[in-house]
Enzyme design. Structure first.
Site, PDB file in Angstrom:
ATOM      1  N   ARG A   3       0.850  -1.198   0.000  1.00  0.00           N
ATOM      2  CA  ARG A   3       0.000   0.000   0.000  1.00  0.00           C
ATOM      3  C   ARG A   3       0.881   1.242   0.000  1.00  0.00           C
ATOM      4  O   ARG A   3       2.093   1.164   0.179  1.00  0.00           O
ATOM      5  CB  ARG A   3      -0.885   0.014   1.254  1.00  0.00           C
ATOM      6  CG  ARG A   3      -0.063  -0.102   2.524  1.00  0.00           C
ATOM      7  CD  ARG A   3      -0.742   0.379   3.774  1.00  0.00           C
ATOM      8  NE  ARG A   3       0.088   0.071   4.928  1.00  0.00           N
ATOM      9  CZ  ARG A   3       1.166   0.750   5.291  1.00  0.00           C
ATOM     10  NH1 ARG A   3       1.566   1.784   4.578  1.00  0.00           N
ATOM     11  NH2 ARG A   3       1.859   0.406   6.362  1.00  0.00           N
ATOM     12  N   TYR A  17       5.674   3.033   7.657  1.00  0.00           N
ATOM     13  CA  TYR A  17       5.432   1.959   8.618  1.00  0.00           C
ATOM     14  C   TYR A  17       4.212   2.254   9.480  1.00  0.00           C
ATOM     15  O   TYR A  17       3.984   3.402   9.902  1.00  0.00           O
ATOM     16  CB  TYR A  17       6.644   1.773   9.536  1.00  0.00           C
ATOM     17  CG  TYR A  17       7.801   1.069   8.877  1.00  0.00           C
ATOM     18  CD1 TYR A  17       7.740  -0.290   8.571  1.00  0.00           C
ATOM     19  CD2 TYR A  17       8.952   1.769   8.553  1.00  0.00           C
ATOM     20  CE1 TYR A  17       8.802  -0.933   7.955  1.00  0.00           C
ATOM     21  CE2 TYR A  17      10.021   1.138   7.936  1.00  0.00           C
ATOM     22  CZ  TYR A  17       9.933  -0.215   7.637  1.00  0.00           C
ATOM     23  OH  TYR A  17      10.985  -0.846   7.023  1.00  0.00           O
ATOM     24  N   GLY A  39      -4.308   3.908   4.526  1.00  0.00           N
ATOM     25  CA  GLY A  39      -3.328   3.393   3.573  1.00  0.00           C
ATOM     26  C   GLY A  39      -4.049   2.588   2.512  1.00  0.00           C
ATOM     27  O   GLY A  39      -4.679   1.570   2.824  1.00  0.00           O
ATOM     28  N   CYS A  99       3.821   6.021  10.535  1.00  0.00           N
ATOM     29  CA  CYS A  99       3.561   6.760   9.295  1.00  0.00           C
ATOM     30  C   CYS A  99       4.597   7.853   9.051  1.00  0.00           C
ATOM     31  O   CYS A  99       4.334   8.824   8.336  1.00  0.00           O
ATOM     32  CB  CYS A  99       2.156   7.358   9.306  1.00  0.00           C
ATOM     33  SG  CYS A  99       0.847   6.113   9.455  1.00  0.00           S
ATOM     34  N   PHE A 113      -8.183   1.399   6.145  1.00  0.00           N
ATOM     35  CA  PHE A 113      -7.992   2.278   7.297  1.00  0.00           C
ATOM     36  C   PHE A 113      -7.856   1.458   8.576  1.00  0.00           C
ATOM     37  O   PHE A 113      -8.170   0.265   8.610  1.00  0.00           O
ATOM     38  CB  PHE A 113      -9.166   3.254   7.432  1.00  0.00           C
ATOM     39  CG  PHE A 113     -10.485   2.595   7.756  1.00  0.00           C
ATOM     40  CD1 PHE A 113     -10.853   2.319   9.061  1.00  0.00           C
ATOM     41  CD2 PHE A 113     -11.366   2.244   6.736  1.00  0.00           C
ATOM     42  CE1 PHE A 113     -12.064   1.698   9.360  1.00  0.00           C
ATOM     43  CE2 PHE A 113     -12.583   1.627   7.019  1.00  0.00           C
ATOM     44  CZ  PHE A 113     -12.927   1.355   8.336  1.00  0.00           C
ATOM     45  N   SER A 114      -7.379   2.119   9.616  1.00  0.00           N
ATOM     46  CA  SER A 114      -7.372   1.526  10.950  1.00  0.00           C
ATOM     47  C   SER A 114      -7.813   2.581  11.954  1.00  0.00           C
ATOM     48  O   SER A 114      -7.571   3.777  11.760  1.00  0.00           O
ATOM     49  CB  SER A 114      -5.994   0.989  11.321  1.00  0.00           C
ATOM     50  OG  SER A 114      -5.034   2.034  11.387  1.00  0.00           O
TER      51      SER A 114
END
EC number: 2.3.1.181
Length: 219
Positions: free
Chosen positions: A73, A77, A146, A175, A158-159
């Site tokens: 993606r 990180y 991402g 990130c 997403f998270s």
């Protein structure tokens, strides 16, 4: 009139191994492109791990205490683990506007709306990818974005940090942004659990589709 009938909504209760999940996403994206499968929203949790996006810098992998995977993606990180809701979104942008920037903006808006339903004000921050909120007077990241697009079909997504072990983020520069902390619903003092977030995401999903339909109309 927006309908969600063409989109499968899947929730996995058990922790999902990352390699198998990635393979399943890629297979589903290929099937969507071929017209053999419906679009998919897949909500899950992973065991503790780090993933590196296409812009990941090895110097930002500070302490690889968990398995590290190449995600494919965009981005750098990030950490995934129990207590964090992952949303993998496989949509056919060929039928929804062919606008990747609009798609990412719509994902962000979807998460922001869902968090608002849980009583958490959050926002986009210019120049900083992700979803941001106020943690005791300091701006902090509560959600990550991402995505990858192949043949106009999206995957990854997403998270949102519900109640993960925030110390696990210390193994990376999340990130690539070292200047701001990471937070969670639990750290903010919200009792919302994973199912409450899932309900908010499902309730706000038609609004997400509306944003994509608007892009298609304007395109």
């Amino acid at each position: 009139m927006i309908t969600t009938d063409s989109v499968e909504w899947r929730v996995s209760d058990a922790l999902a191994a990352y390699p198998e999940t990635l393979a399943a996403m890629e297979a589903r994206a290929a099937a969507i492109f071929a017209g053999d499968a419906r679009e998919l929203v897949w909500l899950l949790e992973h065991p503790p791990l780090y993933t590196g996006g296409t812009s990941a810098d090895p110097v930002e992998l500070l302490d690889p205490r968990f398995p590290v995977f190449s995600a494919g993606r965009g981005g750098r990180y990030t950490y995934h683990g129990p207590g964090q809701r992952i949303g993998y979104v496989m949509m056919n942008l060929a039928a929804r506007g062919r606008d990747v920037r609009c798609y990412v903006h719509a994902i962000e808006g979807w998460v922001i709306d869902a968090l608002a339903d849980l009583g958490v004000k959050s926002w986009r921050a210019p120049g900083r990818i992700g979803i941001w909120t106020n943690d005791n007077g300091r701006e902090a990241k509560i959600g990550a974005i991402g995505v990858r697009v192949r043949r106009w079909v999206t995957f990854h997504g997403f998270s949102v940090n519900v109640d993960p072990d925030l110390s696990h983020f210390e193994g990376i520069v999340p990130c690539g942004i070292a200047e701001y902390p990471v937070t969670s619903l639990a750290k903010l003092g919200h009792a919302a659990d994973m199912k409450a977030l899932d309900r908010a995401l499902e309730r706000r999903f038609p609004d997400f589709l509306t944003r994509l339909e608007t892009a298609q109309t304007q395109g």
